[in-house]
Design an enzyme around this catalytic site. Structure first.
Site, short mmCIF file in Angstrom:
data_model
loop_
_atom_site.label_atom_id
_atom_site.label_comp_id
_atom_site.label_asym_id
_atom_site.label_seq_id
_atom_site.Cartn_x
_atom_site.Cartn_y
_atom_site.Cartn_z
N PHE A 112 0.84 -1.29 0.11
CA PHE A 112 0.13 0.08 0.19
C PHE A 112 0.78 1.31 0.02
CE2 PHE A 112 -2.86 3.25 1.74
CZ PHE A 112 -4.28 2.65 1.25
N ASP A 183 2.20 -5.47 8.13
CA ASP A 183 0.89 -4.75 8.22
C ASP A 183 -0.16 -5.76 8.00
OD1 ASP A 183 -1.09 -3.00 7.60
OD2 ASP A 183 0.36 -1.52 6.75
N TYR A 208 -10.72 0.65 10.98
CA TYR A 208 -12.00 1.10 10.26
C TYR A 208 -12.24 0.12 9.10
CZ TYR A 208 -8.14 2.98 7.73
OH TYR A 208 -7.04 3.41 7.02
N LYS A 209 -11.53 -0.76 8.86
CA LYS A 209 -11.51 -1.87 7.69
C LYS A 209 -12.63 -2.97 8.39
CE LYS A 209 -7.89 -0.35 5.16
NZ LYS A 209 -6.31 -0.31 4.89
N ARG A 355 -12.78 -4.12 -6.81
CA ARG A 355 -12.39 -4.86 -5.59
C ARG A 355 -13.77 -5.03 -4.80
NH1 ARG A 355 -8.41 -2.29 -1.09
NH2 ARG A 355 -10.16 -0.92 -1.00
C1 LIG Z 1 -5.71 0.86 4.50
C2 LIG Z 1 -4.42 0.96 4.75
C3 LIG Z 1 -3.76 1.87 5.20
C4 LIG Z 1 -4.29 3.30 5.57
O1 LIG Z 1 -3.15 4.11 6.42
P1 LIG Z 1 -3.97 5.24 7.22
O2 LIG Z 1 -2.75 5.88 7.95
O3 LIG Z 1 -4.99 4.51 8.34
O4 LIG Z 1 -4.92 6.22 6.29
C5 LIG Z 1 -2.09 1.70 5.26
N1 LIG Z 1 -1.59 0.46 4.99
C6 LIG Z 1 -2.22 -0.35 4.33
C7 LIG Z 1 -1.57 -1.38 3.94
C8 LIG Z 1 -3.64 -0.28 4.36
O5 LIG Z 1 -4.40 -1.39 3.74
#
Ligand SMILES: *Cc1c(COP(=O)(O)O)cnc(C)c1O
Length: 396
Positions: A112, A183, A208-209, A355
């Protein structure tokens, strides 16, 4: 699996099939009432006393302990707060300090973007000639050479849903003498993880996911208990101090994972998250995984049978995928808008990925079949060609 799904625990609008809980989980039924209680009864009436009388000060730790259960780690080993980007930074900064002689970080080019951006920013700040190595996800193991300080990977690929082999990669990292950071953004609440068995040093994730904590809900960080006391936090905030209210002029880190706290916690969001996590009580992660595999497998079968135009990019083998299914389609953005217009909510990721997330807490087989029928209509009849589906908003 008698206790799944638990649709009654969520506010799910009528006529809508929600396949985007991997991006933002739905509103838990008890959340509004809980926020009202914190607002009126605690903030309103107690004012600053609530830090003690309502135990706000320990809310991050209490919520961390609920998350610890879901990711299979010991009580007290998970700190919550800030955003996942910040937690990635903290884990990587601390990990690099554990291997001061080494100058390479291995991630992958499916990660990500924010994880990679945070690493780049950190390495620029340190300015000691670090290399951020980005092999393809398939080539990660061979990229872990003996000069690697830290391996930082996202367990489930946000775009394709491909699952890294956590045990094998962690073992490879340790064999090379590197620190391992996972992560779990798309894993916590989606797939069982065994951080203890693989002995990874760090894990981070958002809430939040799949954990349904709401937009902007705080992130979490796990630190392996045996390394906590030697860990030097890069973000030495006052609430990570051993005695914050001693107001000392020099930072002394807390003698627990609490040293990964930074500043004042978001109490309203944490209260929502604590409420949301009740949905997991009595859920066996093995059962959840079996239900998830059944849903994603059925979805793949249904969509492939109905829509040969869509190309599956998620691993077909259940053990190699998380709890989402992605299809590549040249007109994926417009097609997703047409689906959303018809009550099937997924999302789109560049360059051409449609997705769909599957969450056994509130989805069942009927939802999968109904969604597939609508997808068929949109794709086969080319309903996505309508001009109104072409315009992109800021968030896709
Ligand atoms: C959703 C996601 C994020 C989001 O990061 P925020 O700081 O909460 O906006 C970061 N890394 C991964 C791998 C994600 O899937």
């Amino acid at each position: 699996m008698a206790n799944l799904p638990r649709k009654e625990l969520f506010h799910l609008p009528q006529g809508l099939i929600y396949l985007d809980g991997n991006s933002l989980g739905p509103l838990p039924v008890g959340a509004a009432e809980r926020v009202q209680k914190v607002m009126a009864g605690e903030w309103g009436d107690e004012l600053i006393r609530a830090w003690n009388t309502a135990d706000w000060i320990n809310l991050p730790l209490r919520v961390g302990n609920q998350i610890a259960q879901l990711i299979g780690v010991r009580e007290g080993s998970v700190a919550t707060g800030d955003t996942l980007s910040i937690k990635v930074y903290q884990a990587l900064a601390a990990g690099l300090r554990m291997r001061p002689e080494r100058r390479v970080i291995v991630s992958d080019d499916g990660n990500f973007p924010t994880d990679l951006y945070m690493a780049q920013g950190l390495l620029d700040t340190i300015d000691k000639g670090y290399e951020l190595r980005l092999p393809t996800p398939e080539d990660v193991e061979s990229a872990i050479t003996d000069d690697v300080a830290a391996v930082m990977l996202t367990h489930v690929d946000y775009r394709t849903g491909r699952l890294h082999d956590m045990a094998a990669i962690t073992a490879r990292a340790h064999e090379a003498g590197a620190v391992m950071i996972w992560d779990l953004a798309h894993s916590a609440g989606a797939v069982p993880v065994d951080l203890v068995a693989c002995n990874a040093e760090f894990a981070v994730g958002c809430t939040y996911k799949y954990l349904n904590g709401g937009p902007g809900a705080p992130a979490f960080i796990y630190v392996r208990p045996d390394i906590v006391e030697g860990l030097q936090p890069a973000l030495a905030g006052w609430l990570g101090h051993e005695v914050p209210f001693a107001m000392e002029l020099t930072y002394r880190p807390a003698m627990s994972t609490e040293r990964m706290r930074v500043g004042t916690p978001p109490i309203l969001q944490l209260a929502v998250l604590e409420e949301a996590l009740h949905a997991w009580e009595g859920i066996d992660m093995g059962d959840l995984r079996a239900a998830s595999i059944a849903l994603t497998g059925r979805f793949i079968d249904e969509v492939e049978a109905r829509c040969p135009q869509l190309a599956l990019i998620t691993p077909r083998e259940p053990a190699r995928r998380g709890s989402q299914v992605s299809f590549a389609f040249e007109h994926g953005f417009a097609a997703m808008q047409a689906l959303i217009d018809r009550g099937v909510i997924g999302d789109f990721r560049e360059p051409d990925v449609m997705r769909f997330g599957f969450t056994p807490l509130y989805l069942d087989e009927d939802d999968v079949i109904a969604a597939a029928a609508i997808i068929e209509e949109v794709i086969v009849k080319e309903l996505w060609r309508d001009a109104k589906y072409q315009a992109k908003s800021r968030v896709t």
